[in-house]
Design a protein around this motif. Sequence first.
Motif, PDB file in Angstrom:
ATOM      1  N   ALA A  77      28.253  -4.783 -18.792  1.00 33.93           N
ATOM      2  CA  ALA A  77      28.058  -3.330 -18.950  1.00 33.93           C
ATOM      3  C   ALA A  77      26.570  -2.988 -18.939  1.00 33.93           C
ATOM      4  N   PHE A  78      25.777  -3.804 -19.628  1.00 34.31           N
ATOM      5  CA  PHE A  78      24.334  -3.554 -19.693  1.00 34.31           C
ATOM      6  C   PHE A  78      23.684  -3.793 -18.326  1.00 34.31           C
ATOM      7  N   LEU A  79      23.963  -4.966 -17.768  1.00 35.09           N
ATOM      8  CA  LEU A  79      23.337  -5.346 -16.490  1.00 35.09           C
ATOM      9  C   LEU A  79      23.707  -4.364 -15.379  1.00 35.09           C
ATOM     10  N   CYS A  80      24.980  -3.985 -15.351  1.00 34.96           N
ATOM     11  CA  CYS A  80      25.425  -3.065 -14.296  1.00 34.96           C
ATOM     12  C   CYS A  80      24.695  -1.723 -14.429  1.00 34.96           C
ATOM     13  N   SER A  81      24.495  -1.287 -15.671  1.00 34.65           N
ATOM     14  CA  SER A  81      23.754  -0.031 -15.884  1.00 34.65           C
ATOM     15  C   SER A  81      22.324  -0.164 -15.381  1.00 34.65           C
ATOM     16  N   VAL A  82      21.678  -1.275 -15.726  1.00 41.71           N
ATOM     17  CA  VAL A  82      20.272  -1.469 -15.319  1.00 41.71           C
ATOM     18  C   VAL A  82      20.188  -1.615 -13.797  1.00 41.71           C
ATOM     19  N   ALA A  83      21.076  -2.440 -13.223  1.00 38.99           N
ATOM     20  CA  ALA A  83      21.004  -2.699 -11.779  1.00 38.99           C
ATOM     21  C   ALA A  83      21.300  -1.417 -10.995  1.00 38.99           C
ATOM     22  N   ALA A  84      22.376  -0.723 -11.377  1.00 38.68           N
ATOM     23  CA  ALA A  84      22.755   0.492 -10.645  1.00 38.68           C
ATOM     24  C   ALA A  84      21.650   1.548 -10.746  1.00 38.68           C
ATOM     25  N   SER A  85      21.090   1.725 -11.938  1.00 39.36           N
ATOM     26  CA  SER A  85      20.072   2.779 -12.127  1.00 39.36           C
ATOM     27  C   SER A  85      18.775   2.444 -11.420  1.00 39.36           C
ATOM     28  N   THR A  86      18.296   1.204 -11.604  1.00 41.87           N
ATOM     29  CA  THR A  86      16.994   0.878 -11.010  1.00 41.87           C
ATOM     30  C   THR A  86      17.074   0.874  -9.481  1.00 41.87           C
ATOM     31  N   CYS A  87      18.227   0.448  -8.931  1.00 40.25           N
ATOM     32  CA  CYS A  87      18.356   0.450  -7.464  1.00 40.25           C
ATOM     33  C   CYS A  87      18.513   1.876  -6.935  1.00 40.25           C
ATOM     34  N   LEU A  88      19.369   2.667  -7.581  1.00 44.83           N
ATOM     35  CA  LEU A  88      19.599   4.039  -7.090  1.00 44.83           C
ATOM     36  C   LEU A  88      18.347   4.894  -7.237  1.00 44.83           C
ATOM     37  N   LEU A  89      17.676   4.766  -8.378  1.00 46.40           N
ATOM     38  CA  LEU A  89      16.563   5.667  -8.693  1.00 46.40           C
ATOM     39  C   LEU A  89      15.211   5.027  -8.383  1.00 46.40           C
ATOM     40  N   ARG A  90      15.251   3.794  -7.854  1.00 46.68           N
ATOM     41  CA  ARG A  90      14.082   3.098  -7.312  1.00 46.68           C
ATOM     42  C   ARG A  90      12.910   3.020  -8.294  1.00 46.68           C
ATOM     43  N   GLY A  91      13.183   2.454  -9.450  1.00 48.83           N
ATOM     44  CA  GLY A  91      12.064   2.247 -10.369  1.00 48.83           C
ATOM     45  C   GLY A  91      12.521   1.582 -11.646  1.00 48.83           C
ATOM     46  N   SER A  92      11.544   1.269 -12.485  1.00 49.16           N
ATOM     47  CA  SER A  92      11.833   0.623 -13.770  1.00 49.16           C
ATOM     48  C   SER A  92      12.518   1.614 -14.711  1.00 49.16           C
ATOM     49  N   ILE A  93      13.041   1.078 -15.788  1.00 45.76           N
ATOM     50  CA  ILE A  93      13.645   1.932 -16.822  1.00 45.76           C
ATOM     51  C   ILE A  93      12.606   2.950 -17.320  1.00 45.76           C
ATOM     52  N   GLY A  94      11.368   2.486 -17.523  1.00 43.24           N
ATOM     53  CA  GLY A  94      10.323   3.397 -18.005  1.00 43.24           C
ATOM     54  C   GLY A  94      10.078   4.541 -17.037  1.00 43.24           C
ATOM     55  N   ARG A  95      10.092   4.218 -15.747  1.00 35.49           N
ATOM     56  CA  ARG A  95       9.841   5.272 -14.753  1.00 35.49           C
ATOM     57  C   ARG A  95      11.004   6.272 -14.728  1.00 35.49           C
ATOM     58  N   ILE A  96      12.211   5.770 -14.855  1.00 34.76           N
ATOM     59  CA  ILE A  96      13.377   6.675 -14.862  1.00 34.76           C
ATOM     60  C   ILE A  96      13.319   7.582 -16.097  1.00 34.76           C
ATOM     61  N   LEU A  97      12.970   6.970 -17.250  1.00 36.26           N
ATOM     62  CA  LEU A  97      12.942   7.751 -18.491  1.00 36.26           C
ATOM     63  C   LEU A  97      11.874   8.840 -18.459  1.00 36.26           C
ATOM     64  N   ALA A  98      10.852   8.649 -17.636  1.00 34.89           N
ATOM     65  CA  ALA A  98       9.771   9.642 -17.567  1.00 34.89           C
ATOM     66  C   ALA A  98      10.165  10.860 -16.736  1.00 34.89           C
ATOM     67  N   THR A  99      11.365  10.850 -16.140  1.00 28.76           N
ATOM     68  CA  THR A  99      11.797  11.995 -15.334  1.00 28.76           C
ATOM     69  C   THR A  99      12.663  12.944 -16.167  1.00 28.76           C
ATOM     70  N   GLU A 100      12.751  14.193 -15.701  1.00 30.87           N
ATOM     71  CA  GLU A 100      13.657  15.158 -16.334  1.00 30.87           C
ATOM     72  C   GLU A 100      15.087  14.706 -16.024  1.00 30.87           C
ATOM     73  N   GLY A 101      15.869  14.463 -17.017  1.00 30.35           N
ATOM     74  CA  GLY A 101      17.257  14.018 -16.784  1.00 30.35           C
ATOM     75  C   GLY A 101      17.437  12.520 -16.780  1.00 30.35           C
ATOM     76  N   GLY A 102      16.333  11.761 -16.812  1.00 31.29           N
ATOM     77  CA  GLY A 102      16.432  10.302 -16.718  1.00 31.29           C
ATOM     78  C   GLY A 102      17.182   9.679 -17.894  1.00 31.29           C
ATOM     79  N   ALA A 103      16.851  10.124 -19.106  1.00 32.97           N
ATOM     80  CA  ALA A 103      17.493   9.541 -20.299  1.00 32.97           C
ATOM     81  C   ALA A 103      18.994   9.838 -20.283  1.00 32.97           C
ATOM     82  N   ALA A 104      19.354  11.052 -19.909  1.00 38.19           N
ATOM     83  CA  ALA A 104      20.786  11.414 -19.867  1.00 38.19           C
ATOM     84  C   ALA A 104      21.506  10.574 -18.812  1.00 38.19           C
ATOM     85  N   PHE A 105      20.823  10.314 -17.697  1.00 39.08           N
ATOM     86  CA  PHE A 105      21.445   9.492 -16.642  1.00 39.08           C
ATOM     87  C   PHE A 105      21.707   8.085 -17.174  1.00 39.08           C
ATOM     88  N   LEU A 106      20.694   7.480 -17.810  1.00 40.97           N
ATOM     89  CA  LEU A 106      20.843   6.093 -18.288  1.00 40.97           C
ATOM     90  C   LEU A 106      21.914   5.994 -19.376  1.00 40.97           C
TER      91      LEU A 106
END
Length: 313
Positions: free
Chosen positions: A193-222
């Motif tokens: 569950a954890f790995l799939c979340s990390v892999a799907a998000s980082t591949c779809l949104l093309r960046g690290s968890i930190g980069r995704i979290l810095a976007t509007e909506g990133g935390a809600a997506f993760l």
Amino acid sequence: MRILVLGAGGTGGYFGGRLAASGADVSFLLRPVRAGRIRHDGLQIRSPLGDVLCRPQVLVATELAAVAARQPFDLILLSCKAYDLDSAMDAIAPAVGPATRILPILNGLRHYPLLDARFGAERVQGGLCFINATLNAQGEIVHLDPVARLSFGERDERPAGAGLQALSGMCTTAGIEHRLSPRIELDAWAKYAFLCSVAASTCLLRGSIGRILATEGGAAFLGGIYAECTAVAAAEGEVLPEPVRAAALAILLREGSSQTSSMYRDLVAGKDVEALQIVGDMVHRAVRAGLSVMRLDAAWIHLQSYMAQRQAG
Ligand SMILES: NC(=O)C1=CN([C@@H]2O[C@H](COP(=O)(O)OP(=O)(O)OC[C@H]3O[C@@H](n4cnc5c(N)ncnc54)[C@H](OP(=O)(O)O)[C@@H]3O)[C@@H](O)[C@H]2O)C=CC1
Ligand SMILES: CC(C)(CO)C(=O)C(=O)O
């Protein structure tokens, strides 16, 4: 205990290499190019936990049957990518004797029924690893941060057999952080569950968890994609306990985090990815359970498009 490690990539090279360097009886089963390189250069690990150079026994498929007949292997550590599973099963088959156990440390869950069907469920143990490791241009194992942990256990909550207990002792000698898990199937779902979340998000949104979290909506997506994965786990009978979910969310929602995934590193490098076996499989399980998983759907479509472009050259 005699161990055969299939693969000397990021995971097999790291854990097998550390075991070999500590004096354990470890052989590597490799394809000719990788075998040639390691026979010539040795197996080099570059790690924040300490570098290691070792010269383990290296076998190629044509040599395996004779070696295994002389001295059978007790444990086969399977560390291929999931898309190589068929060829890996063919390769290890000559080494699977009556007492041999197989410990896969692949990501995902899709390999278990395939290994069970080929070798018998009683031979296949539960395993997983936490590490960020890759190969550099010289073929060395590059361990990217201090995390390097193995978990293993008997499936169906049977008490750990002598082989896994011996492996635990060997990991202790080699300084490998590990857990002999009494509930490896729950742990495998927790990691999936954890790995799939990390892999799907980082591949779809093309960046690290930190980069995704810095976007509007990133935390809600993760948070949302992790909820989709845990809902699939629950639908399959594995309700992840609250502390497990809290620990995963703490990593998924850590601002500034450089965490990515092995799938993201492969995708950025233009390599093949375990999209079907990790994200696709989660989506297919959701469909069977009648669950709506919009974020996972988007990632799966994105990955299929990536693979189609890759195949088209
Ligand atoms: N790397 C990481 O940070 C992490 C990876 N994982 C998971 O671990 C698994 C393994 O990943 P990783 O170690 O990165 O993969 P790599 O691609 O780095 O290594 C896989 C190894 O398996 C070998 N291999 C594949 N098929 C065969 C075969 N038929 N015969 C002999 N050797 C074979 C490859 O050989 P060749 O060189 O010839 O292609 C390669 O040496 C994956 O499921 C991955 O998702 C899990 C946690 C972290
Ligand atoms: C959980 C994580 C992200 C690190 O072990 C992983 O399994 C991967 O990168 O494939």
